[in-house]
Enzyme design. Sequence first.
Site, PDB file in Angstrom:
ATOM      1  N   ARG A 131       7.846  37.204  76.508  1.00  0.00           N
ATOM      2  CA  ARG A 131       8.692  36.231  75.787  1.00  0.00           C
ATOM      3  C   ARG A 131       8.524  35.208  76.234  1.00  0.00           C
ATOM      4  NH1 ARG A 131      11.611  38.255  81.024  1.00  0.00           N
ATOM      5  NH2 ARG A 131      12.408  39.876  80.313  1.00  0.00           N
ATOM      6  N   GLU A 195       0.838  25.858  47.249  1.00  0.00           N
ATOM      7  CA  GLU A 195       2.116  25.560  48.191  1.00  0.00           C
ATOM      8  C   GLU A 195       1.992  24.356  48.270  1.00  0.00           C
ATOM      9  OE1 GLU A 195       4.364  26.993  49.696  1.00  0.00           O
ATOM     10  OE2 GLU A 195       3.662  29.310  49.378  1.00  0.00           O
ATOM     11  N   ARG A 250      15.625  23.198  55.968  1.00  0.00           N
ATOM     12  CA  ARG A 250      14.570  24.047  55.331  1.00  0.00           C
ATOM     13  C   ARG A 250      13.960  24.419  54.756  1.00  0.00           C
ATOM     14  NH1 ARG A 250      10.846  26.141  60.766  1.00  0.00           N
ATOM     15  NH2 ARG A 250       9.167  26.893  59.272  1.00  0.00           N
ATOM     16  N   ASN A 254      11.770  26.741  50.616  1.00  0.00           N
ATOM     17  CA  ASN A 254      11.777  28.246  49.876  1.00  0.00           C
ATOM     18  C   ASN A 254      12.057  27.738  48.071  1.00  0.00           C
ATOM     19  OD1 ASN A 254      12.035  29.800  52.302  1.00  0.00           O
ATOM     20  ND2 ASN A 254      13.353  29.361  52.201  1.00  0.00           N
ATOM     21  N   HIS A 261       9.556  36.129  45.937  1.00  0.00           N
ATOM     22  CA  HIS A 261       9.507  37.006  46.372  1.00  0.00           C
ATOM     23  C   HIS A 261       9.978  38.411  46.041  1.00  0.00           C
ATOM     24  CE1 HIS A 261       9.758  34.840  50.407  1.00  0.00           C
ATOM     25  NE2 HIS A 261       8.518  35.070  50.805  1.00  0.00           N
ATOM     26  N   HIS A 276       1.029  36.601  47.039  1.00  0.00           N
ATOM     27  CA  HIS A 276       1.640  35.141  47.926  1.00  0.00           C
ATOM     28  C   HIS A 276       2.245  33.788  46.705  1.00  0.00           C
ATOM     29  CE1 HIS A 276       5.343  34.000  49.737  1.00  0.00           C
ATOM     30  NE2 HIS A 276       4.651  32.396  50.213  1.00  0.00           N
TER      31      HIS A 276
HETATM   32  N1  LIG Z   1       4.808  31.678  58.990  1.00  0.00           N
HETATM   33  C1  LIG Z   1       5.266  30.715  57.493  1.00  0.00           C
HETATM   34  O1  LIG Z   1       5.787  29.786  57.949  1.00  0.00           O
HETATM   35  C2  LIG Z   1       4.206  31.422  56.094  1.00  0.00           C
HETATM   36  C3  LIG Z   1       4.611  30.480  54.882  1.00  0.00           C
HETATM   37  C4  LIG Z   1       4.171  31.142  53.980  1.00  0.00           C
HETATM   38  C5  LIG Z   1       3.271  32.084  53.738  1.00  0.00           C
HETATM   39  N2  LIG Z   1       3.368  33.386  55.270  1.00  0.00           N
HETATM   40  C6  LIG Z   1       2.353  34.455  54.984  1.00  0.00           C
HETATM   41  O2  LIG Z   1       1.370  33.837  54.966  1.00  0.00           O
HETATM   42  C7  LIG Z   1       0.716  35.469  54.423  1.00  0.00           C
HETATM   43  C8  LIG Z   1      -0.060  35.018  53.108  1.00  0.00           C
HETATM   44  O3  LIG Z   1      -1.036  34.068  53.765  1.00  0.00           O
HETATM   45  P1  LIG Z   1      -2.653  34.196  53.172  1.00  0.00           P
HETATM   46  O4  LIG Z   1      -2.647  33.660  52.061  1.00  0.00           O
HETATM   47  O5  LIG Z   1      -3.441  32.951  53.734  1.00  0.00           O
HETATM   48  O6  LIG Z   1      -3.064  34.949  52.868  1.00  0.00           O
HETATM   49  P2  LIG Z   1      -4.643  36.864  53.922  1.00  0.00           P
HETATM   50  O7  LIG Z   1      -3.955  35.870  55.525  1.00  0.00           O
HETATM   51  O8  LIG Z   1      -4.304  37.917  53.108  1.00  0.00           O
HETATM   52  O9  LIG Z   1      -5.559  35.618  53.328  1.00  0.00           O
HETATM   53  C9  LIG Z   1      -5.819  35.842  52.475  1.00  0.00           C
HETATM   54  C10 LIG Z   1      -7.145  36.481  52.252  1.00  0.00           C
HETATM   55  O10 LIG Z   1      -8.123  35.511  52.846  1.00  0.00           O
HETATM   56  C11 LIG Z   1      -9.250  36.450  53.124  1.00  0.00           C
HETATM   57  N3  LIG Z   1      -9.337  34.823  53.832  1.00  0.00           N
HETATM   58  C12 LIG Z   1      -8.771  33.745  54.824  1.00  0.00           C
HETATM   59  N4  LIG Z   1      -9.257  32.711  55.098  1.00  0.00           N
HETATM   60  C13 LIG Z   1     -10.367  32.998  54.560  1.00  0.00           C
HETATM   61  C14 LIG Z   1     -11.939  32.737  55.022  1.00  0.00           C
HETATM   62  N5  LIG Z   1     -11.593  31.210  55.395  1.00  0.00           N
HETATM   63  N6  LIG Z   1     -12.960  32.882  54.243  1.00  0.00           N
HETATM   64  C15 LIG Z   1     -13.325  34.002  53.217  1.00  0.00           C
HETATM   65  N7  LIG Z   1     -11.959  35.117  53.197  1.00  0.00           N
HETATM   66  C16 LIG Z   1     -10.807  34.285  53.392  1.00  0.00           C
HETATM   67  C17 LIG Z   1      -8.139  36.748  54.168  1.00  0.00           C
HETATM   68  O11 LIG Z   1      -9.467  37.703  54.977  1.00  0.00           O
HETATM   69  C18 LIG Z   1      -7.735  37.368  52.997  1.00  0.00           C
HETATM   70  O12 LIG Z   1      -8.216  38.776  52.769  1.00  0.00           O
HETATM   71  C19 LIG Z   1       1.931  35.987  53.882  1.00  0.00           C
HETATM   72  O13 LIG Z   1       1.859  37.021  54.395  1.00  0.00           O
HETATM   73  C20 LIG Z   1       2.212  34.860  53.592  1.00  0.00           C
HETATM   74  O14 LIG Z   1       4.455  35.671  53.952  1.00  0.00           O
HETATM   75  C21 LIG Z   1       3.841  32.651  55.779  1.00  0.00           C
HETATM   76 ZN   LIG Z   2       4.912  30.605  50.499  1.00  0.00          ZN
END
Ligand SMILES: NC(=O)c1ccc[n+]([C@@H]2O[C@H](COP(=O)([O-])OP(=O)(O)OC[C@H]3O[C@@H](n4cnc5c(N)ncnc54)[C@H](O)[C@@H]3O)[C@@H](O)[C@H]2O)c1
Ligand SMILES: [Zn+2]
Lengths: 384, 384
Positions: A131, A195, A250, A254, A261, A276
Amino acid sequence: MEQQDPETTPVRTIRVELGARAYDILIGPGLIGTAGLEIALRLKGRRMAIVSDENVAPLYLAPLVESLTAQGIEATPVILPAGEKTKSFEHLVPVVESIIGARIERNDAVIALGGGVIGDLAGFAAGIVRRGSRFIQIPTSLLAQVDSSVGGKTGINSPQGKNLVGVFHQPDLVLADTAALDSLTPREFRAGYAEVAKYGLIDRPEFFAWLEAHWREIFSGGEARIEAIAASCAAKAEVVVADERENGRRALLNLGHTFGHALEAATQYDSARLVHGEGVSIGMVLAHRFSARMNLAGIEEAERVERHLRAVGLPTRIAEIPGPALSAERLMEAIAQDKKVKSGQLTFILTHGIGRAFIADDVPGSEVLSFLTEQLRAGDAPGA
Amino acid sequence: MEQQDPETTPVRTIRVELGARAYDILIGPGLIGTAGLEIALRLKGRRMAIVSDENVAPLYLAPLVESLTAQGIEATPVILPAGEKTKSFEHLVPVVESIIGARIERNDAVIALGGGVIGDLAGFAAGIVRRGSRFIQIPTSLLAQVDSSVGGKTGINSPQGKNLVGVFHQPDLVLADTAALDSLTPREFRAGYAEVAKYGLIDRPEFFAWLEAHWREIFSGGEARIEAIAASCAAKAEVVVADERENGRRALLNLGHTFGHALEAATQYDSARLVHGEGVSIGMVLAHRFSARMNLAGIEEAERVERHLRAVGLPTRIAEIPGPALSAERLMEAIAQDKKVKSGQLTFILTHGIGRAFIADDVPGSEVLSFLTEQLRAGDAPGA
Ligand SMILES: NC(=O)c1ccc[n+]([C@@H]2O[C@H](COP(=O)([O-])OP(=O)(O)OC[C@H]3O[C@@H](n4cnc5c(N)ncnc54)[C@H](O)[C@@H]3O)[C@@H](O)[C@H]2O)c1
Ligand SMILES: [Zn+2]
Ligand SMILES: NC(=O)c1ccc[n+]([C@@H]2O[C@H](COP(=O)([O-])OP(=O)(O)OC[C@H]3O[C@@H](n4cnc5c(N)ncnc54)[C@H](O)[C@@H]3O)[C@@H](O)[C@H]2O)c1
Ligand SMILES: [Zn+2]
């Protein structure tokens, strides 16, 4: 690429003031190598499970484990496939069981080493083991450093949609190693940059103007990169502190995301077609154009946004998405399924201009549909 | 069995004062039939997913759905197999997907109709769908009415142990229909009664004395049953309000549970051999006996506890558990794996006598082992 000397570049600290759950975000080059020290300064735990993916682990797992071991912390790695599909129950269950198997106790922690996918999944796992277990974010993508690692939203996707399952679970510490971004593909770096620009567009017009002037330095790495990441984290932290559970303000985060999305859903989350941040880039331009159409802002604001995003190499038009053409109806369907729908009425983040975004919770679906139809009919090509 | 007329028996209300998340527990006969009304008075939602099990649904699903429909609330039932094995990821995943599929939005809710298994599982599902959806408990077992439905602990088991995965997620309303208990097996009713007695043993000696005098009326149904359930809910609510996330005093609710959980684990959660409340009954006697051995309380206190629990028909000795004999070593192993272990030292709820339980977090494992060895060697039969 400009290199920073970890010995001389100071680490920035942003404090997220969430009362008993307040935590630090450290930003600077080389933080993976000093992670053990930073963690030992703050947490008493002697055991950590490290969740990472197959792209990131070969690059950064060894130095992280080494820095933990040097502090007498025992590390258990859990390596997952890279990509959005990993954010599923299928991968969550073995991660949860590995964390329990690593005998993580009250003062120990789960560490996420990777992009937003790993952060969201590992954070969710940490949030439900016993939890709620301690959690450390070591974001390695630009998107994760400026967005997903801050704020405590964690989760996975369900067959019905993205991020539909999860918890709010704040980290105990975030370590953003800005040097780790050097191994990101340019495309992933740009996606994260969308972003960064978003924070300017929401309520920091002077930050947006600074980005227009300095984006090249941010891309090449250096003080401006650290500066941009720190400003982004500070912007996000401020919103999160004001509204931790997204009951109000917050939702501004978005901006560009309802359209974004929908584009992701309509392209089946196929990263070959759209990632994304690219969806967010197109979505932000659409949000500004739609605001202009609703007479809320001048069209020149939308054009300025588009000009900057295109300059850095981001897509800004639906027609730029490779593969089969998308229909306005398919996009509307995806928008209606999006979680921000309130009994038929649509909630959108609209804007009065750059840095003047606001929450509109009474947007008529019919207006959105004709707007999208128009955009698609107009050829929707850059410069059209 | 004494019957109550729902028209004349007043419904008791206990308010759980958790600030913005405060909620009511209603206790009385016939509440399933009036659930729709009680819910419509408090929640605006028009859609509810009802999670129940194969024993409870045939008895109470139809009247519940009818009472919701009468208020214009659309109900989507999700029926699961009965039993502890249902508290697993295997069943959680389809429940989560059914809830999302039922298009539960911000004001809608997930309803748990069943015992503690259904309440824990459905509450966990509600806690993670859209990072927290509204949740209504309609507990139908005595254990669920007096214990699991109050306090917001939800979760499932993992292969490594019970309740290792879950979230804190408070309900918006609890409806304890005391007439629904009439269909419980006597064994399940007794098991729930162990938790009722527990509240007296923790810090309400006068309640324990009242139970000694009135337990027959509680078992036969009537005012005393409602009274006992209301007093138990009030006792639990008080502890939960003082310590929502179990950082301190809430641990007192684990009286009898460290031994009890070890017995459940050692019998592989086989309900033919032992159900939770039976483990708690034996565990509470062991906790009192162990306290006497440590010179914390007189042995006559343990004997009084045992006398009462045996009078109602609960097991009080390890040797009463059917099947292969248990070893002290096997039990110690299970205790060490229990989540209340802090780096080697054992945390137990011990007592200075009836109604005087306290948290002891420095109990030497060696003492526990020799105590258990002694208990098992002494034949451990009632009256031994
Ligand atoms: N929790 C939140 O508030 C929030 C906000 C925005 C997005 N998200 C989520 O985040 C995700 C997208 O994140 P992302 O764009 O980081 O995706 P990801 O984690 O898939 O990373 C993108 C790619 O880059 C690679 N990678 C990451 N760091 C690297 C590095 N230093 N060197 C080489 N390769 C690297 C990963 O292996 C992957 O192939 C989505 O699932 C989205 O829904 C969450
Ligand atoms: Zn985002
Ligand atoms: N969340 C908490 O704070 C908390 C506290 C204590 C126990 N628990 C959990 O509760 C569970 C035990 O609860 P339980 O004893 O209710 O188990 P249960 O849900 O398995 O119910 C016991 C049996 O009674 C049946 N049943 C329930 N109501 C009935 C009725 N009215 N008529 C006929 N049959 C009925 C069920 O189908 C089941 O077969 C355990 O998993 C335990 O971990 C949770
Ligand atoms: Zn119990």
